[in-house]
Write a protein that holds these residues in place. Structure first.
Motif, PDB file in Angstrom:
ATOM      1  N   CYS A   6       0.876  -1.175   0.000  1.00 54.98           N
ATOM      2  CA  CYS A   6       0.000   0.000   0.000  1.00 54.98           C
ATOM      3  C   CYS A   6       0.913   1.226   0.000  1.00 54.98           C
ATOM      4  N   HIS A   8       0.643   3.933   1.282  1.00 54.18           N
ATOM      5  CA  HIS A   8       0.669   4.629   2.566  1.00 54.18           C
ATOM      6  C   HIS A   8       1.105   3.719   3.717  1.00 54.18           C
ATOM      7  N   CYS A   9       0.550   2.501   3.764  1.00 53.01           N
ATOM      8  CA  CYS A   9       0.801   1.611   4.906  1.00 53.01           C
ATOM      9  C   CYS A   9       2.028   0.730   4.710  1.00 53.01           C
ATOM     10  N   CYS A  57      -7.176  -0.589   0.311  1.00 58.46           N
ATOM     11  CA  CYS A  57      -6.580  -0.869   1.628  1.00 58.46           C
ATOM     12  C   CYS A  57      -7.697  -0.856   2.676  1.00 58.46           C
ATOM     13  N   GLY A  60      -6.852  -1.038   6.303  1.00 56.21           N
ATOM     14  CA  GLY A  60      -5.789  -0.126   6.680  1.00 56.21           C
ATOM     15  C   GLY A  60      -6.227   1.308   6.474  1.00 56.21           C
ATOM     16  N   CYS A  61      -5.580   2.006   5.528  1.00 57.09           N
ATOM     17  CA  CYS A  61      -5.801   3.442   5.391  1.00 57.09           C
ATOM     18  C   CYS A  61      -6.954   3.789   4.452  1.00 57.09           C
TER      19      CYS A  61
HETATM   20 ZN    ZN Z   1      -3.043   1.488   3.398  1.00 54.71          ZN
END
Ligand code: ZN
Lengths: 94, 949
Positions: A6, A8-9, A57, A60-61
């Motif tokens: 991801c 971001h993650c 995601c 997650g985000c």
């Molecule tokens: Zn993410």
């Protein structure tokens, strides 16, 4: 289970993401023919090789992102998307 | 007579701790550390089971996890591996697959009719005639091996664990222990997984020095902080080193499944000794050299009294020493390396008695030990993409080269002295640790929100290990006679030759046709012999035939471990404790525990229609939408128009998926200039949130909209009934409830029962005058209590989900997912005025347009059985009268307390949708009744006078 990066993650278990399948263009709903629309709905290239995919995601985000996956080897790489220079890493994606 | 040997033989048992158990009802004794099989052999019980098809007597062959014919029943647990499971006090052990008893087995007669059970007999014998299939199934079930399942067995406890070690080492022999130790010393977190009960591998049944070295290495691993998982199996390796580990020794649970994301996997699975194929090779008393040594050196058990040893390698030579140390007389050593061989073995019904040698001589014995070579269990490497290659000089397969994050060491990659194996293991562990550091660096660098990584990525360590030599080994697979290849499936070399003769030229095909390698040992003993038989039958080399694909799991995992704990979360509203205290019958609706009713749903309906009722509707999905582009989003997701909704307005909307099928519905209110509250169905709450995010992020990233789920942040209460305005009026000063100031389908914000920031809107799911209020959840218990207290004289009573369902059916409101299904496109609902085809775009619009154009779709109608006392079952079929042609189905049905008759919603083809049409409904009982299509969806108050009041 694949590790999917991801933007971001970082690398996430594929099971923590939602796979939204092969990336495809949505036809103009005002002008498209039934064939075009149903190709968008149901038909996929399913190549043996590099494939541009949509991932979400979801655990997650909540970012939707695209990634290229090699369907034979499972290898993943950042796609070249409009407005982004070739060779950009996942960290550059936003 | 006792077959127990004196100490120091028996390093795995503790003679100071005796254990009592029973074997087929007979009381016996063993020691702590014994396996069930070693304890039985020590007591002179050498027949442990009967073979699957021919019911031949079978005993210990390998004395380890892979022993194919020592499967027993222990108490209520079937299919226990007696050569692996440790003996425990009080165990009641019995033989499986025997009838009526182990010694006199009726089905052994199968041996006489063996021609019916040859290769592919499953596919041939029971084919025709098809009408006899149920009989065949009955017969086959009786012959199926396996113990008895006790249906009263209490639920076992299983568990799961997630782990993130740097290095996982599969196999705790000398190389595996050395690898784990070196990796830990290099700073890695390490899991060392050993299949058997203690670390040591083949050192445990080796020389005294070997046994000392095993103990020392294991102690060093422990001291270095290696996490040691014994009696555990690395069952699978998946993408990016996702490793499944079945842990059988975790306290408190029967089995635990560990899912580990390892940065490097070291495979040190060793080698597995191959049985030799010859006539009589499955007689009790025939065993592998490793099996004999394990029995003597680990368990202090004498496997016989007079032995013939057939050897092609050092393990056979070592077995001769072990047998001598146990006082067993060596009748003959037959050495394959000097061209000697054995032809067949014969015996009584229960034990080997005589061996015939290649030169025609016969030797009497009660033990025949074979040492003919090794199978490399490359399973985990295969799962990583490696394809093993056969080396004829070493007479075994070797890995071709796994990917960089998987390293093999030990017997899998070569041979050597104990010190050479340890040195290779250490080098592998250091390499694994070095590569794990690089992987860790990469993961951290790829994670935007992680601590920034220091410095450059370390160099990726190259593989500079000194390879192990490969010892030369003669190819010794089969004698001149035929014998068993797959012991657990009872497949002989003759079966494989005949299958090859029938044209099965591929090892993958012959495996499936004969079932060789498909039993509980999963090919660990059988695969290479199967390949060798096929090669011989086809006059090819083993390299040409190749091997089968080894897939997960490496060893069987119980279904309980895969399921783990039952851990289904449920959700409740903050009012749940009030519901429970007030006699609510709970119902699980999706994830939500809700009150179905408080005793009498029909009375709840009548009270709501007469006075006023309140219901907790918190599970309703609620999404807070803010931003200037919310109207565009609503117009895109709903089928109707949203650009002109005024502040204070509420509108109903229907959502479709891109294929035009109804996705969800609900109302959305405009609270302020750029602030909206959307409601979804309870089950659609999460789905619609994802749906909105998807549209906003992928198709319209330029739109400015924030979406926040507030389903549980707001507790939702519907106040319905003629007295609802009076009731709410008593609780609020700043919301003007006058019907002109606050009409139907409007929303207001204000203070309710002293609680600020409440939202109230007028909608009509029940068909009554009703206000749905959304209260900050922290104050919801107070507001609910005030409604009941202030409304006591107005007849206020709580009502449950069932009363609400009845009232909505009386009003003819469909429920998405109940009255629609995965094929119901929007026009099915009959809400065509809401399907705005003149908009530029909305999800699913083209399909909806084409569906309307074709007119080819069923529709939802209201219908009433002509006999109002009959309630047809939901999903009852609607048939063309007098035929079996299905033209629709009942989607919802209830007895209406208001109308005192049965009422339904149904989906029917257009031909049957006209009001007044008579429908024929097939009940579950088989009876057909008639029902009549109604003018309106609403059975009650179709004009809506009550809700608009
Ligand atoms: Zn993410």
């Amino acid at each position: 289970m694949l590790l999917v990066p991801c933007p971001h993650c970082g690398p996430m278990n594929a099971g923590d993401l939602t796979y939204n399948g092969e990336s495809h263009r949505r036809p103009d709903p005002k002008t498209c023919t039934p064939k075009e629309w149903r190709t968008y709905l149901y038909l996929r290239e399913n190549p043996s090789g590099w494939l541009l995919e949509n991932w979400y995601c979801s655990s997650g985000c909540r970012k939707h992102f695209k990634i290229e996956r090699h369907t034979l080897t499972g290898e993943l790489r950042a796609p070249v998307l409009p407005g982004r220079k070739p060779g950009a890493t996942q960290g550059d994606m936003k | 007579m006792s077959y127990r040997l004196p100490a120091p033989l028996g390093n795995a048992i503790d003679r100071s701790s005796a254990i009592s158990f029973t074997w087929n009802g007979k009381k016996l004794k063993g020691f702590e550390g014994d396996t069930i099989a070693s304890a039985l052999l020590a007591n002179g019980e050498h027949i442990l089971g009967r073979s699957m098809k021919y019911h031949r007597p079978r005993g210990v062959l390998t004395a380890d996890f892979w022993d194919p014919n020592t499967t027993v029943q222990v108490d209520d647990e079937p299919n226990v591996r007696a050569s692996h499971r440790k003996l425990a006090d009080g165990m009641a052990v019995s033989a499986q697959n025997v009838w009526p008893s182990l010694k006199f087995d009726v089905k052994a007669a199968n041996g006489l009719v063996g021609r019916f059970l040859t290769a592919g007999f499953y596919y041939k014998t029971f084919m025709k005639p098809a009408k006899l299939w149920p009989t065949y199934e009955h017969v086959l079930a009786k012959f199926a091996p396996g113990g008895a399942v006790d249906l009263n067995t209490p639920h076992g406890r299983y568990d799961k664990r997630y782990a993130h070690p740097d290095v996982v080492v599969a196999g705790g022999g000398p190389s595996g222990m050395a690898a784990a130790l070196a990796a830990a010393e290099a700073g890695s977190s390490v899991m060392l997984v050993e299949h058997e009960h203690q670390l040591g591998g083949h050192l445990l049944w080796g020389s005294d020095d070997d046994q000392v070295a095993a103990t020392e290495l294991a102690a060093s691993c422990e001291a270095a902080g290696v996490e040691i998982l014994s009696n555990s199996t690395v069952a699978g390796r998946y993408e990016d080193n996702w490793i499944s580990i079945s842990q059988r020794n975790h306290p408190g649970v029967i089995e635990r499944l560990i899912k580990a994301r390892a940065k490097t996997l070291v495979v040190a699975a060793g080698t597995i000794e191959r049985p030799y194929v010859f006539q009589g090779n499955d007689l009790p008393g025939v065993m592998t050299s490793g099996g004999a040594q394990r029995l003597i050196r680990m368990y202090g058990v004498k496997p016989g009294t007079r032995a013939v040893v057939f050897t092609a390698n050092e393990s056979g030579d070592s077995a001769v020493e072990a047998l001598q140390s146990a006082g067993i007389s060596i009748a003959r050593v037959v050495d394959a390396r000097s061209g000697e061989g054995i032809t067949s073995a014969s015996g009584s019904k229960s034990r080997v008695k005589r061996v015939t040698l290649s030169d025609g001589a016969t030797v009497d014995c009660d033990l025949l030990v074979t040492a003919v070579g090794w199978t490399t269990p490359t399973s985990l490497l295969n799962m990583a993409g490696d394809r093993p290659v056969y080396d004829a000089d070493a007479a075994r397969f070797f890995p071709a080269g796994p990917p960089d994050n998987v390293l093999a060491t030990g017997g899998m990659v070569g041979d050597g002295s104990r010190n050479e194996l340890i040195a290779h293991g250490r080098a592998t562990g250091e390499l694994a640790a070095g590569r794990a550091v690089v992987v860790r660096h990469r993961i951290q660098a790829a994670t935007a929100r992680a601590t920034p990584v220091d410095g450059q990525e370390p160099d990726y360590p190259a593989d500079e290990r000194t390879p192990l030599d490969r010892a030369r080994h003669p190819e010794v697979y089969r004698s001149t006679t035929h014998g068993i290849v797959d012991y657990s499936e009872d497949v002989s070399s003759k079966d494989l030759f005949s299958a090859a003769g029938e044209g099965f030229d591929s090892v993958e095909l012959i495996k499936r046709f004969t079932t060789a390698t498909m039993g509980p040992s999963q090919g660990k003993l059988e695969t290479v012999n199967t390949v060798a038989m096929l090669a011989e039958a086809r006059n090819e080399t083993i390299a040409e035939v190749g091997t089968t694909m080894w897939r997960p799991p490496y060893a069987p995992i119980s279904l309980g471990a895969l399921a783990g704990r039952i851990n289904e979360p449920t959700r409740v509203s903050v009012l749940q404790s009030w519901h429970e205290a007030n006699g609510a019958t709970p119902i699980l609706a999706g994830q939500w525990v809700r009150p179905e009713h408080y005793g009498d749903p029909a009375a709840e309906v009548l009270n709501t229609r007469t006075n006023v009722g309140i219901i907790d509707v918190t599970p309703l999905g609620k999404l807070d939408l803010q931003g200037p582009d919310v109207p565009k989003l609503l117009s895109l997701l709903y089928t109707n128009k949203w650009m002109a909704l005024p502040i204070g307005g509420v509108r109903y909307g229907l959502m479709c998926a891109e294929d035009g099928v109804v996705l969800d519905d609900g109302v959305t209110a405009r609270l302020d200039e750029e602030h909206y509250l959307m409601t979804t169905t309870s089950s659609g709450a999460a789905k619609i949130w994802h749906w909105i995010e998807m549209w906003l992020q992928t198709e319209h990233p330029d739109w400015q909209v924030h979406v926040t789920p507030v389903t549980t942040g707001l507790t939702s209460i519907n106040i319905a009934g003629p007295n609802s305005r009076e009731l709410l009026g008593r609780l609020t000063d700043d919301i003007d409830l006058d019907p002109d100031a606050f009409p139907y389908m409007n929303v207001r914000r204000g203070t309710i029962a002293g609680v600020e920031n409440c939202i109230a809107w007028r909608i009509g799911f029940t068909g009554e005058l009703s206000y749905e209020i959304h209260v900050p959840s922290g104050h919801a218990v107070h507001v609910w209590g005030q409604l009941l207290e202030q409304g006591a004289d107005l007849g206020v009573k709580a009502f449950g989900l069932e009363a609400q369902r009845i009232m909505r059916l009386e009003k003819g409101h469909f429920i998405v997912g109940q009255d629609t299904d995965g094929l119901s496109k929007a026009p099915v609902t009959g809400l065509n005025p809401l399907l705005k085809l003149d908009k530029d775009d909305w999800a699913g619009m083209p399909e909806v347009a084409w569906t309307i154009e074709s007119g080819d779709h069923p529709v939802i109608v209201a219908c009433q059985p002509d006999n109002g006392s009959v309630v047809p079952e939901e999903a009852a079929q609607i048939l063309r009268a007098g035929t079996t042609e299905i033209v629709g189905r009942i989607t919802s049905s209830r007895m209406s307390p208001t109308l005192n008759r049965s009422i339904c919603l149904a989906q029917v083809t257009k031909e049957f949708a006209t009001p007044g049409t008579s429908l024929e409904v097939l009940l579950v009982s088989g009876e057909r009744i008639t029902a009549t299509v109604q003018e309106h969806h609403a059975h009650f108050d179709p004009e809506g006078a009550r809700l608009r009041g």
